[in-house]
Design a protein around this motif. Sequence first.
Motif, short mmCIF file in Angstrom:
data_model
loop_
_atom_site.label_atom_id
_atom_site.label_comp_id
_atom_site.label_asym_id
_atom_site.label_seq_id
_atom_site.Cartn_x
_atom_site.Cartn_y
_atom_site.Cartn_z
N MET A 1 0.84 -1.20 0.00
CA MET A 1 0.00 0.00 0.00
C MET A 1 0.87 1.25 0.00
N SER A 2 0.44 2.27 -0.73
CA SER A 2 1.19 3.51 -0.79
C SER A 2 0.72 4.46 0.31
N THR A 3 1.63 5.28 0.78
CA THR A 3 1.31 6.26 1.83
C THR A 3 0.49 7.39 1.22
N LEU A 4 -0.68 7.66 1.82
CA LEU A 4 -1.55 8.72 1.32
C LEU A 4 -1.39 10.00 2.13
N LEU A 5 -1.21 9.85 3.45
CA LEU A 5 -1.11 11.01 4.34
C LEU A 5 0.02 10.81 5.33
N GLN A 6 0.80 11.84 5.54
CA GLN A 6 1.83 11.85 6.57
C GLN A 6 1.80 13.17 7.33
N LEU A 7 1.87 13.08 8.64
CA LEU A 7 2.13 14.24 9.48
C LEU A 7 3.53 14.07 10.05
N LYS A 8 4.39 15.07 9.87
CA LYS A 8 5.78 14.98 10.30
C LYS A 8 6.08 16.11 11.28
N ASN A 9 6.26 15.72 12.55
CA ASN A 9 6.64 16.69 13.60
C ASN A 9 5.74 17.92 13.56
N VAL A 10 4.44 17.66 13.62
CA VAL A 10 3.45 18.74 13.51
C VAL A 10 3.15 19.32 14.89
N ASN A 11 3.16 20.64 14.95
CA ASN A 11 2.73 21.38 16.14
C ASN A 11 1.55 22.26 15.74
N SER A 12 0.49 22.21 16.53
CA SER A 12 -0.70 22.99 16.21
C SER A 12 -1.08 23.87 17.38
N PHE A 13 -1.71 25.01 17.05
CA PHE A 13 -1.98 26.04 18.05
C PHE A 13 -3.38 26.62 17.87
N TYR A 14 -4.04 26.93 19.00
CA TYR A 14 -5.21 27.79 19.01
C TYR A 14 -4.75 29.09 19.68
N GLY A 15 -4.49 30.10 18.88
CA GLY A 15 -3.91 31.32 19.44
C GLY A 15 -2.53 31.01 20.00
N GLU A 16 -2.36 31.29 21.29
CA GLU A 16 -1.09 30.99 21.95
C GLU A 16 -1.07 29.59 22.57
N ALA A 17 -2.20 28.92 22.58
CA ALA A 17 -2.29 27.59 23.19
C ALA A 17 -1.67 26.53 22.26
N HIS A 18 -0.69 25.83 22.76
CA HIS A 18 0.03 24.81 22.00
C HIS A 18 -0.64 23.46 22.25
N ASN A 22 4.87 18.00 18.17
CA ASN A 22 5.72 17.14 17.33
C ASN A 22 5.02 15.83 16.96
N LEU A 23 3.79 15.94 16.54
CA LEU A 23 2.98 14.76 16.24
C LEU A 23 3.31 14.23 14.84
N SER A 24 3.55 12.94 14.78
CA SER A 24 3.81 12.27 13.49
C SER A 24 2.92 11.05 13.36
N LEU A 25 2.32 10.89 12.20
CA LEU A 25 1.54 9.69 11.90
C LEU A 25 1.45 9.54 10.39
N GLU A 26 1.04 8.36 9.95
CA GLU A 26 0.84 8.17 8.52
C GLU A 26 -0.31 7.20 8.28
N ILE A 27 -0.93 7.38 7.13
CA ILE A 27 -2.06 6.53 6.72
C ILE A 27 -1.79 6.06 5.31
N ASN A 28 -1.93 4.77 5.10
CA ASN A 28 -1.76 4.19 3.78
C ASN A 28 -3.08 4.19 3.02
N SER A 29 -2.99 4.28 1.73
CA SER A 29 -4.19 4.27 0.90
C SER A 29 -4.97 2.98 1.11
N GLY A 30 -6.26 3.11 1.37
CA GLY A 30 -7.14 1.96 1.50
C GLY A 30 -7.29 1.41 2.90
N GLU A 31 -6.65 2.01 3.90
CA GLU A 31 -6.78 1.49 5.26
C GLU A 31 -7.59 2.42 6.14
N VAL A 32 -8.11 1.85 7.23
CA VAL A 32 -8.81 2.60 8.26
C VAL A 32 -7.89 2.68 9.47
N VAL A 33 -7.62 3.89 9.93
CA VAL A 33 -6.75 4.11 11.07
C VAL A 33 -7.55 4.83 12.15
#
Length: 232
Positions: A1-18, A22-33
């Motif tokens: 299966m090929s990789t469809l989505l990857q998050l690499k060392n992601v940091n997300s914020f609501y305003g100043e709230a972190h 450093n979130l990382s994950l991946e999803i392959n095409s055709g799978e349920v995660v």
Amino acid sequence: MSTLLQLKNVNSFYGEAHILHNLSLEINSGEVVSLLGRNGVGKTTTLKTIMGMVKVDGDVIFNEGNISGVPANIIAKKGIGYVPEERRIFPSLTVKENLLVGVYQKGEWGLREIYELFPVLEKRQNSMGTMLSGGEQQMLAIARCLMTNPKLILLDEPCEGLAPVIVQELERAIAKLKDKHVTILLAEQSLRLSKTLANRHYILSKGEVCFEGNSNELFSDEAVLVKYLGVS
């Protein structure tokens, strides 16, 4: 299966709230995660991050292209469908009109296929959104997403607060999508549902991935289940 989505060392914020660290994950095409964890650990934020709805640092790679910082409407056109927990159907439109709003590219999913997946929506196609039960609204939200013919579906707590008979119907529908190799990222608190539907699992704690693995690995690790999910 090929990789469809990857998050690499992601940091997300609501305003100043972190929120995500450093979130990382991946999803392959055709799978349920499944994305598991207690309330407030960042599951919904992860979906909104992928969908371009929050401020983000890091790389979000979809279909080999970096979509970090791309507006949500462009991300949707690239092939990511989002079904939020609050559903957000159009109450002043009929079921059929809600479905047709989602059509902007042809593909596998049309009205016939939707009505086969959710027969109740065909029966209720002329009913206004305000007349639908919570379960019917959830089916409509998923169906409207499918009408965009997405490459990836983000499902946020699809069975939260619904009657057991409706949960069973939604579970059957999601299982059919899995059989059709529809790629899904499922944010969920129900271990039973995740075990039944998902190929692999990520657990979040305080905005970080604290576990990743398949069902055998997850459900044989009692320490992880107790510590992060409060079950044994």
